[in-house]
Motif scaffolding. Structure first.
Motif, PDB file in Angstrom:
ATOM      1  N   GLY A  74       0.792  -1.226   0.000  1.00 45.88           N
ATOM      2  CA  GLY A  74       0.000   0.000   0.000  1.00 45.88           C
ATOM      3  C   GLY A  74       0.816   1.265   0.000  1.00 45.88           C
ATOM      4  O   GLY A  74       0.262   2.373   0.052  1.00 45.88           O
ATOM      5  N   ALA A  75       2.143   1.150  -0.058  1.00 42.01           N
ATOM      6  CA  ALA A  75       3.003   2.326   0.056  1.00 42.01           C
ATOM      7  C   ALA A  75       2.763   3.354  -1.047  1.00 42.01           C
ATOM      8  O   ALA A  75       2.799   4.558  -0.802  1.00 42.01           O
ATOM      9  N   THR A  76       2.509   2.883  -2.263  1.00 42.07           N
ATOM     10  CA  THR A  76       2.321   3.812  -3.391  1.00 42.07           C
ATOM     11  C   THR A  76       1.145   4.735  -3.146  1.00 42.07           C
ATOM     12  O   THR A  76       1.258   5.967  -3.274  1.00 42.07           O
ATOM     13  N   SER A  77       0.020   4.164  -2.793  1.00 36.60           N
ATOM     14  CA  SER A  77      -1.181   4.975  -2.607  1.00 36.60           C
ATOM     15  C   SER A  77      -1.151   5.746  -1.291  1.00 36.60           C
ATOM     16  O   SER A  77      -1.552   6.912  -1.236  1.00 36.60           O
ATOM     17  N   LEU A  78      -0.680   5.126  -0.231  1.00 34.71           N
ATOM     18  CA  LEU A  78      -0.677   5.785   1.072  1.00 34.71           C
ATOM     19  C   LEU A  78       0.209   7.026   1.100  1.00 34.71           C
ATOM     20  O   LEU A  78      -0.166   8.062   1.664  1.00 34.71           O
ATOM     21  N   PHE A  79       1.390   6.932   0.498  1.00 31.77           N
ATOM     22  CA  PHE A  79       2.395   7.972   0.676  1.00 31.77           C
ATOM     23  C   PHE A  79       2.629   8.819  -0.574  1.00 31.77           C
ATOM     24  O   PHE A  79       3.673   9.463  -0.719  1.00 31.77           O
ATOM     25  N   ALA A  80       1.638   8.863  -1.463  1.00 28.87           N
ATOM     26  CA  ALA A  80       1.805   9.592  -2.725  1.00 28.87           C
ATOM     27  C   ALA A  80       2.155  11.054  -2.502  1.00 28.87           C
ATOM     28  O   ALA A  80       2.994  11.629  -3.221  1.00 28.87           O
ATOM     29  N   LEU A  81       1.539  11.700  -1.506  1.00 26.07           N
ATOM     30  CA  LEU A  81       1.795  13.122  -1.261  1.00 26.07           C
ATOM     31  C   LEU A  81       2.995  13.355  -0.346  1.00 26.07           C
ATOM     32  O   LEU A  81       3.341  14.506  -0.059  1.00 26.07           O
ATOM     33  N   LEU A  82       3.629  12.268   0.080  1.00 27.59           N
ATOM     34  CA  LEU A  82       4.871  12.395   0.838  1.00 27.59           C
ATOM     35  C   LEU A  82       6.086  12.146  -0.049  1.00 27.59           C
ATOM     36  O   LEU A  82       7.157  12.703   0.185  1.00 27.59           O
ATOM     37  N   THR A  83       5.927  11.301  -1.052  1.00 30.29           N
ATOM     38  CA  THR A  83       7.039  11.040  -1.968  1.00 30.29           C
ATOM     39  C   THR A  83       7.084  12.055  -3.106  1.00 30.29           C
ATOM     40  O   THR A  83       8.145  12.347  -3.644  1.00 30.29           O
ATOM     41  N   ASP A  84       5.922  12.590  -3.497  1.00 30.80           N
ATOM     42  CA  ASP A  84       5.863  13.699  -4.455  1.00 30.80           C
ATOM     43  C   ASP A  84       5.320  14.895  -3.689  1.00 30.80           C
ATOM     44  O   ASP A  84       4.119  15.033  -3.493  1.00 30.80           O
ATOM     45  N   ARG A  85       6.223  15.759  -3.251  1.00 33.56           N
ATOM     46  CA  ARG A  85       5.843  16.860  -2.375  1.00 33.56           C
ATOM     47  C   ARG A  85       5.638  18.170  -3.119  1.00 33.56           C
ATOM     48  O   ARG A  85       5.549  19.239  -2.507  1.00 33.56           O
ATOM     49  N   GLY A  86       5.533  18.103  -4.440  1.00 27.96           N
ATOM     50  CA  GLY A  86       5.336  19.292  -5.236  1.00 27.96           C
ATOM     51  C   GLY A  86       3.933  19.861  -5.095  1.00 27.96           C
ATOM     52  O   GLY A  86       2.967  19.139  -4.812  1.00 27.96           O
ATOM     53  N   ALA A  87       3.821  21.168  -5.314  1.00 27.92           N
ATOM     54  CA  ALA A  87       2.516  21.837  -5.231  1.00 27.92           C
ATOM     55  C   ALA A  87       1.546  21.284  -6.263  1.00 27.92           C
ATOM     56  O   ALA A  87       0.341  21.182  -6.003  1.00 27.92           O
ATOM     57  N   GLU A  88       2.058  20.910  -7.417  1.00 29.59           N
ATOM     58  CA  GLU A  88       1.185  20.383  -8.461  1.00 29.59           C
ATOM     59  C   GLU A  88       0.530  19.075  -8.041  1.00 29.59           C
ATOM     60  O   GLU A  88      -0.630  18.810  -8.370  1.00 29.59           O
ATOM     61  N   ALA A  89       1.280  18.245  -7.312  1.00 29.65           N
ATOM     62  CA  ALA A  89       0.723  16.963  -6.858  1.00 29.65           C
ATOM     63  C   ALA A  89      -0.429  17.205  -5.884  1.00 29.65           C
ATOM     64  O   ALA A  89      -1.478  16.549  -5.969  1.00 29.65           O
ATOM     65  N   PHE A  90      -0.236  18.143  -4.963  1.00 27.53           N
ATOM     66  CA  PHE A  90      -1.319  18.424  -4.029  1.00 27.53           C
ATOM     67  C   PHE A  90      -2.504  19.064  -4.746  1.00 27.53           C
ATOM     68  O   PHE A  90      -3.665  18.735  -4.457  1.00 27.53           O
ATOM     69  N   GLN A  91      -2.225  19.965  -5.675  1.00 29.31           N
ATOM     70  CA  GLN A  91      -3.323  20.601  -6.418  1.00 29.31           C
ATOM     71  C   GLN A  91      -4.162  19.555  -7.139  1.00 29.31           C
ATOM     72  O   GLN A  91      -5.400  19.596  -7.093  1.00 29.31           O
TER      73      GLN A  91
END
Length: 221
Positions: A150-167
């Motif tokens: 589950g690491a890919t889905s759980l930590f997506a916003l921790l491994t890609d910390r760019g503003a675009e990812a959160f947007q």
């Protein structure tokens, strides 16, 4: 991606703590309703510890405890084949090598079910002074070559910390446009201003967020 890949993509403890704090503040602005949020941050989890939490409302979650000893991260993906339910407890290797300094978190009631079993499919840690993050030696299920723990889905916003990812995530989840420059401001941990708050959510205000900001330890202008 597994815990071992995540270990290579996470930043140092201070940077991760600041990022988690920012995620919680962004969601506090976007969603005044607490129950709709995924991310939270508690600067007073204990007298000496802070904690970041993520719960998606569908059974997936993670917790990160930041302490003088370092940081301990555990995650649970309910559809993972490595779930402790049906496997007679946590998957071999996930918790076996957790350093003694983090041992209390393995059995922490907040991270366990009512029977005391750790609710975990993925675990990482980093002691103060370590050069990187660690995870246990694990034989992942051969039938699951994608995201077994589950690491890919759980930590997506921790491994890609760019503003675009959160947007992208926020616009999909909240179904509204979210200002990219304002996201960058918060992710950079810059003091929060009324203008930034309004650009993220015209119905929110800096004064209404005072308690949230204090609880997360986030600076305001």
């Amino acid at each position: 991606m597994t815990a071992h890949d995540v270990a290579l993509r996470l930043p140092d403890i201070t940077a991760l703590r600041d990022h988690c704090r920012s995620l919680a503040v962004l969601e506090a602005i976007l969603s005044p309703a607490w129950g709709d949020r995924w991310h939270s941050f508690d600067t007073n989890w204990s007298e000496t510890e802070e904690a970041a939490m993520m719960r998606n409302g569908s059974g997936d979650e993670y917790s990160i405890v930041f302490s003088p000893a370092g940081a301990y991260l555990r995650g649970f993906a309910h559809e993972s084949p490595m779930t402790p339910y049906g496997n007679d407890g946590p998957w071999p290797g996930v918790l076996d090598e957790v350093p003694e300094v983090f041992a209390p978190y393995v059995d922490e009631p907040a991270f366990s079910d009512e029977d005391g079993m750790p609710v975990v499919t993925v675990c990482l840690w980093r002691r103060t002074g370590d050069e990187g993050w660690s995870a246990g030696a694990i034989d992942f299920p051969e039938s699951f070559d994608r995201d077994p723990d589950g690491a890919t889905s759980l930590f997506a916003l921790l491994t890609d910390r760019g503003a675009e990812a959160f947007q992208e995530w926020a616009q999909d989840y909240y179904e509204t446009e979210v200002d990219l420059a304002a996201i960058r401001h918060v992710l950079a941990s810059r003091p929060l201003t009324e203008d930034v708050v309004t650009r993220l959510n015209p119905e929110a205000s800096l004064s209404a967020l005072a308690k949230e900001l204090a609880g997360a330890g986030y600076p305001r202008a």
